[in-house]
Design an enzyme around this catalytic site. Structure first.
Site, short mmCIF file in Angstrom:
data_model
loop_
_atom_site.label_atom_id
_atom_site.label_comp_id
_atom_site.label_asym_id
_atom_site.label_seq_id
_atom_site.Cartn_x
_atom_site.Cartn_y
_atom_site.Cartn_z
N ASP A 70 -0.63 8.79 -1.66
CA ASP A 70 -1.70 9.80 -2.01
C ASP A 70 -2.80 8.94 -1.10
OD1 ASP A 70 -0.37 10.78 -4.14
OD2 ASP A 70 -1.88 9.80 -5.52
N GLU A 101 -2.41 6.08 -16.38
CA GLU A 101 -2.84 8.04 -16.46
C GLU A 101 -1.68 7.97 -18.16
OE1 GLU A 101 -4.23 10.44 -12.72
OE2 GLU A 101 -1.76 9.92 -12.68
N ASP A 144 -7.29 4.26 -13.43
CA ASP A 144 -7.29 4.98 -12.58
C ASP A 144 -9.01 4.99 -12.85
OD1 ASP A 144 -7.37 7.27 -11.36
OD2 ASP A 144 -6.29 8.33 -12.46
N GLU A 160 -4.93 1.82 -10.11
CA GLU A 160 -3.99 3.55 -9.27
C GLU A 160 -4.20 2.90 -7.57
OE1 GLU A 160 -5.46 7.29 -9.31
OE2 GLU A 160 -4.29 7.53 -8.28
N GLU A 161 -5.36 2.01 -7.24
CA GLU A 161 -6.19 2.52 -5.67
C GLU A 161 -5.33 0.64 -5.00
OE1 GLU A 161 -7.07 4.95 -4.39
OE2 GLU A 161 -7.97 6.40 -6.57
N LEU A 193 -10.80 6.50 -10.87
CA LEU A 193 -11.80 7.60 -10.07
C LEU A 193 -10.39 8.63 -10.69
CD1 LEU A 193 -13.14 10.57 -8.77
CD2 LEU A 193 -13.91 8.91 -10.26
N ASP A 194 -10.04 9.31 -11.71
CA ASP A 194 -9.01 10.72 -11.63
C ASP A 194 -10.12 12.12 -11.81
OD1 ASP A 194 -7.05 11.36 -13.20
OD2 ASP A 194 -8.12 12.68 -14.11
N ASP A 210 -12.59 7.01 -4.73
CA ASP A 210 -11.95 6.59 -5.41
C ASP A 210 -12.36 5.16 -5.08
OD1 ASP A 210 -10.05 8.22 -6.16
OD2 ASP A 210 -9.45 9.09 -4.50
O1 LIG Z 1 -2.60 19.34 -8.67
P1 LIG Z 1 -2.08 19.04 -9.54
O2 LIG Z 1 -0.43 19.09 -9.04
O3 LIG Z 1 -1.88 20.49 -10.44
O4 LIG Z 1 -2.18 17.51 -10.20
C1 LIG Z 1 -3.44 17.80 -11.09
C2 LIG Z 1 -3.28 16.30 -11.33
O5 LIG Z 1 -3.40 15.57 -10.88
C3 LIG Z 1 -4.78 14.48 -10.53
O6 LIG Z 1 -5.72 14.90 -10.16
C4 LIG Z 1 -3.58 13.26 -10.39
O7 LIG Z 1 -5.14 12.12 -10.50
P2 LIG Z 1 -5.83 11.27 -9.19
O8 LIG Z 1 -6.90 12.23 -8.85
O9 LIG Z 1 -5.99 9.91 -10.10
O10 LIG Z 1 -5.00 11.17 -8.14
C5 LIG Z 1 -3.98 14.11 -12.33
O11 LIG Z 1 -5.66 14.52 -12.97
C6 LIG Z 1 -4.35 15.79 -12.75
O12 LIG Z 1 -3.92 16.93 -14.14
MG LIG Z 2 -6.12 10.32 -11.96
MG LIG Z 3 -7.45 8.26 -9.47
#
Ligand SMILES: O=P(O)(O)OC[C@H]1O[C@](O)(COP(=O)(O)O)[C@@H](O)[C@@H]1O
Ligand SMILES: [Mg+2]
Ligand SMILES: [Mg+2]
Length: 331
Positions: free
Chosen positions: A51, A261, A98, A79-80, A100-101, A57
């Site tokens: 990613d 997550e 995680d 995650e990082e 920064l989600d 992040d």
């Molecule tokens: O772009 P998509 O496939 O809808 O993904 C959304 C999903 O990916 C995420 O953003 C993943 O989190 P990160 O920002 O920590 O990588 C989830 O929070 C979210 O539900």
């Molecule tokens: Mg996330």
């Molecule tokens: Mg994240």
């Protein structure tokens, strides 16, 4: 300037230093996000999962690692970071985070969050984390939205704390949150419809057919692309979230990561009376086999999550039938 803190009255003694550190990290990060320096979403690298990493992040990861250095952690997995980082040799906890989600939302001023999972530490870093989520001793998230809230469970209900901007203290605003069971709203990234497995398509088809379909009621839909924001909405007013496995390359187990997550979100949702599965089986019972491994995830009101599982048990002919013939699921 005051040091950010949290009301510790309802926090078990052994978790207080840890929660104070997380509160400090959350209050600091919400300030960084609020100030919104234009370069927070700049691409700065790639994590072990492939990613893209945004500046925020990486900054959030460094910030939490720093505030947690004296908080009783033996291991820190993020995650990082490719692998767990050793913290205090006599620390009692293994924390996965995680930092920064929802980082695709940084530029758009939409809620993002931090998710954390806490296991009892063992001598081995990996073994501390690679176990069923049922072994969690604490877990939760911080949401950086119009209000900054910290939601946590220590295995006896789910507590909600809200950051008071005047005192920089997370005040306890709900000592025992309960997920309402009556809201007809689903959250799924519908752009992937053609890639979904048939039971998921059938479930969503039946929601979309509304009052005319087997559910005989209209549904609303949301998709924020920020797991924390979806989880918080569902905790506050009910509904269901689905991120299934799909046919795209790399999505054989969906998108969401199990350790930092799905496991902690499942933990707080179940502790609030909701349910969390991989579509059929409880997330909390699954063995975590890879620090950055993924799993399909469905969570929300228990009745709705159970209904998704029931679609997986239907005979093939019934799943493929037009909704009018899928008589089993008349509401
Ligand atoms: O772009 P998509 O496939 O809808 O993904 C959304 C999903 O990916 C995420 O953003 C993943 O989190 P990160 O920002 O920590 O990588 C989830 O929070 C979210 O539900
Ligand atoms: Mg996330
Ligand atoms: Mg994240």
């Amino acid at each position: 300037m005051t040091t950010p803190s949290i009301d510790t009255t309802h926090i078990p003694l052994q978790f207080r230093p840890l929660m104070l550190a997380l509160a400090r990290g959350g209050a600091t990060l919400t300030g960084v996000i609020r100030r919104g320096d234009g370069s927070l979403s700049a691409e700065v690298g790639t994590n072990s999962d492939g990613d893209g990493q945004k500046r925020l992040d990486v900054q959030a990861d460094a910030l939490f690692r720093d505030v947690l250095r004296d908080a009783g952690l033996r291991w820190y997995a993020s995650e990082e970071q490719d692998a767990p980082i050793a913290m205090q040799p006599d620390g009692a906890f293994a924390l996965a985070i995680d930092p920064l989600d929802g980082s695709s939302n940084i530029d758009t001023n939409v809620s993002v969050g931090t998710i954390f999972a806490v296991y009892p530490a063992t001598d081995q870093a990996d073994a501390s984390f690679l176990r069923p989520a049922r072994d969690l001793i604490a877990g939760g998230y911080i949401i950086y939205g119009p209000r900054c809230c910290l939601v946590v469970s220590f295995g006896d209900g789910t507590q909600i704390y809200t950051l008071n901007p005047d005192t920089d203290c997370f005040d306890l605003t709900d000592p025992r949150a309960t997920l309402p069971d009556c809201f007809f709203e689903f959250a799924i990234n519908a752009s992937n419809y053609r890639h979904w497995p048939r039971p998921i398509r059938a479930y969503i088809d039946d929601c979309l057919s509304g009052i005319d379909g087997p559910r005989a009621r209209n549904f609303n839909m949301r998709w924020i692309a920020s797991l924390v924001a979806e989880a918080h909405r569902i905790l506050m007013r009910g509904g269901i979230f689905l991120y299934p496995a799909d046919a795209r390359k790399g999505y054989e187990k969906g998108r969401l990561r199990m350790l930092y997550e799905c496991a902690p979100i499942a933990f707080v949702i179940e502790q609030a009376g909701g349910r969390a599965t991989d579509g059929a089986l409880p997330i909390l019972d699954a063995l975590i086999t890879d620090l950055h491994g993924r799993t399909p995830m469905v969570f929300g009101s228990a009745e709705k999550v159970d209904r998704v599982a029931a679609y997986h048990d239907l005979p093939d002919a019934e799943v493929s039938a037009l909704f009018g013939h899928r008589g089993l699921f008349r509401a």
